[in-house]
Write a protein that holds these residues in place. Structure first.
Motif, PDB file in Angstrom:
ATOM      1  N   ARG A 186     -71.391 -51.008 -57.654  1.00  0.00           N
ATOM      2  CA  ARG A 186     -70.397 -52.838 -57.037  1.00  0.00           C
ATOM      3  C   ARG A 186     -69.659 -52.432 -56.033  1.00  0.00           C
ATOM      4  O   ARG A 186     -68.619 -53.814 -55.947  1.00  0.00           O
ATOM      5  CB  ARG A 186     -69.440 -53.154 -58.446  1.00  0.00           C
ATOM      6  N   ALA A 187     -69.460 -51.663 -55.198  1.00  0.00           N
ATOM      7  CA  ALA A 187     -68.406 -51.171 -53.991  1.00  0.00           C
ATOM      8  C   ALA A 187     -68.966 -52.523 -52.960  1.00  0.00           C
ATOM      9  O   ALA A 187     -69.923 -53.850 -53.064  1.00  0.00           O
ATOM     10  CB  ALA A 187     -69.377 -50.014 -53.242  1.00  0.00           C
ATOM     11  N   GLY A 188     -67.535 -53.128 -53.061  1.00  0.00           N
ATOM     12  CA  GLY A 188     -67.285 -54.024 -52.247  1.00  0.00           C
ATOM     13  C   GLY A 188     -67.350 -56.078 -52.984  1.00  0.00           C
ATOM     14  O   GLY A 188     -67.018 -56.352 -52.523  1.00  0.00           O
ATOM     15  N   GLN A 189     -67.745 -55.883 -54.158  1.00  0.00           N
ATOM     16  CA  GLN A 189     -68.007 -57.127 -54.720  1.00  0.00           C
ATOM     17  C   GLN A 189     -66.380 -56.699 -55.477  1.00  0.00           C
ATOM     18  O   GLN A 189     -65.108 -56.326 -55.432  1.00  0.00           O
ATOM     19  CB  GLN A 189     -68.760 -56.970 -56.091  1.00  0.00           C
ATOM     20  N   THR A 190     -65.285 -58.460 -55.901  1.00  0.00           N
ATOM     21  CA  THR A 190     -64.667 -58.708 -55.930  1.00  0.00           C
ATOM     22  C   THR A 190     -64.629 -59.373 -57.465  1.00  0.00           C
ATOM     23  O   THR A 190     -65.475 -59.325 -57.572  1.00  0.00           O
ATOM     24  CB  THR A 190     -64.338 -60.192 -55.419  1.00  0.00           C
ATOM     25  N   VAL A 191     -63.471 -58.299 -58.562  1.00  0.00           N
ATOM     26  CA  VAL A 191     -64.036 -58.240 -59.824  1.00  0.00           C
ATOM     27  C   VAL A 191     -62.664 -58.782 -60.515  1.00  0.00           C
ATOM     28  O   VAL A 191     -61.882 -59.184 -59.613  1.00  0.00           O
ATOM     29  CB  VAL A 191     -64.262 -56.642 -60.345  1.00  0.00           C
ATOM     30  N   TYR A 192     -62.922 -59.343 -61.524  1.00  0.00           N
ATOM     31  CA  TYR A 192     -61.657 -59.802 -62.111  1.00  0.00           C
ATOM     32  C   TYR A 192     -61.508 -59.019 -63.503  1.00  0.00           C
ATOM     33  O   TYR A 192     -62.258 -58.879 -64.586  1.00  0.00           O
ATOM     34  CB  TYR A 192     -61.707 -61.610 -62.302  1.00  0.00           C
ATOM     35  N   TYR A 193     -59.990 -59.267 -64.125  1.00  0.00           N
ATOM     36  CA  TYR A 193     -59.933 -58.529 -65.043  1.00  0.00           C
ATOM     37  C   TYR A 193     -58.648 -58.916 -65.749  1.00  0.00           C
ATOM     38  O   TYR A 193     -57.409 -59.389 -65.114  1.00  0.00           O
ATOM     39  CB  TYR A 193     -59.822 -56.610 -65.142  1.00  0.00           C
ATOM     40  N   ALA A 194     -58.445 -58.975 -67.393  1.00  0.00           N
ATOM     41  CA  ALA A 194     -57.162 -58.941 -68.013  1.00  0.00           C
ATOM     42  C   ALA A 194     -55.973 -58.066 -67.914  1.00  0.00           C
ATOM     43  O   ALA A 194     -56.349 -56.830 -68.386  1.00  0.00           O
ATOM     44  CB  ALA A 194     -56.583 -59.607 -69.002  1.00  0.00           C
ATOM     45  N   THR A 195     -54.394 -58.554 -67.852  1.00  0.00           N
ATOM     46  CA  THR A 195     -53.531 -57.674 -67.975  1.00  0.00           C
ATOM     47  C   THR A 195     -52.660 -58.088 -67.871  1.00  0.00           C
ATOM     48  O   THR A 195     -52.186 -59.672 -68.268  1.00  0.00           O
ATOM     49  CB  THR A 195     -53.463 -56.548 -65.990  1.00  0.00           C
ATOM     50  N   PRO A 196     -51.868 -57.599 -69.315  1.00  0.00           N
ATOM     51  CA  PRO A 196     -50.068 -58.532 -69.701  1.00  0.00           C
ATOM     52  C   PRO A 196     -49.760 -58.293 -68.727  1.00  0.00           C
ATOM     53  O   PRO A 196     -49.582 -57.846 -67.892  1.00  0.00           O
ATOM     54  CB  PRO A 196     -49.834 -56.813 -70.789  1.00  0.00           C
ATOM     55  N   LYS A 197     -49.170 -59.415 -69.522  1.00  0.00           N
ATOM     56  CA  LYS A 197     -47.783 -59.749 -68.704  1.00  0.00           C
ATOM     57  C   LYS A 197     -46.550 -59.323 -68.375  1.00  0.00           C
ATOM     58  O   LYS A 197     -46.075 -59.049 -67.803  1.00  0.00           O
ATOM     59  CB  LYS A 197     -47.065 -61.634 -69.229  1.00  0.00           C
TER      60      LYS A 197
END
Length: 137
Positions: free
Chosen positions: A17-28
Motif C-alpha cells: 500500500r506504499a503511497g496510499q493515504t491511510v487513516y487511523y484512530a489515536t487517543p486525544k
C-alpha cells in the motif's frame, strides 16, 4: 468516562500500500491517575491512614522489585502477575545459544487476571471525527 480518539492520516512509505493515504484512530490524550489519587481512593475505601497506604505501596514496590530481580514471578491477587522474560533469537548451532548472543534484554511481562480484563472491556471508546489535533477547523 470514555477514552476519546481522533482520526489521523499518513501516507504509507513501504509495502503493498506504499503511497496510499491511510487513516487511523489515536487517543486525544491519555487519562492518568496520580499516585496521590490512588492513595486517596484506597484511604476512602478502607480504614487505613494516608501514611499506612503510602508505606504499603512503597513496601509493595520494594518487594516486587526484589522478587523480580531474583527471577521470581509475583502474584498480585486480583490484579494479575508479573514476571521477567527474555526472548531468544534463533541460532544456527547449539553452541551459539549463549546469554550474550541468543537472549534479548529482559523485560517485565504483566498478565492481568479476569477482573482487570473485565474492567478493560467496560471502557467506553469514542471517535471524534470533528477534532483536529493541529487546531484547524
Amino acid at each position: 468516562m470514555a477514552i476519546e480518539y481522533y482520526v489521523k492520516q499518513k501516507v504509507l512509505a513501504v509495502g503493498n500500500r506504499a503511497g496510499q493515504t491511510v487513516y487511523y484512530a489515536t487517543p486525544k490524550m491519555t487519562q492518568h491517575m496520580t499516585a496521590d489519587e490512588v492513595v486517596d481512593h484506597i484511604v476512602n475505601a478502607t480504614s487505613l491512614t494516608r501514611g499506612d497506604v503510602k508505606n504499603a505501596l512503597i513496601s509493595l514496590a520494594e518487594v516486587v522489585n526484589e522478587a523480580l530481580s531474583n527471577g521470581y514471578s509475583v502474584d498480585l491477587e486480583e490484579l494479575g502477575s508479573l514476571k521477567v522474560v527474555a526472548t531468544s533469537n534463533m541460532m544456527d548451532t547449539p553452541e551459539d545459544v549463549t546469554v550474550a548472543k541468543a537472549l534479548n534484554t529482559p523485560r517485565i511481562q504483566f498478565n492481568p487476571k479476569q477482573p482487570m480484563l473485565n474492567a478493560a472491556k467496560r471502557v467506553s471508546l469514542v471517535i471524534d471525527h470533528s477534532f483536529k489535533p493541529d487546531g484547524t477547523e
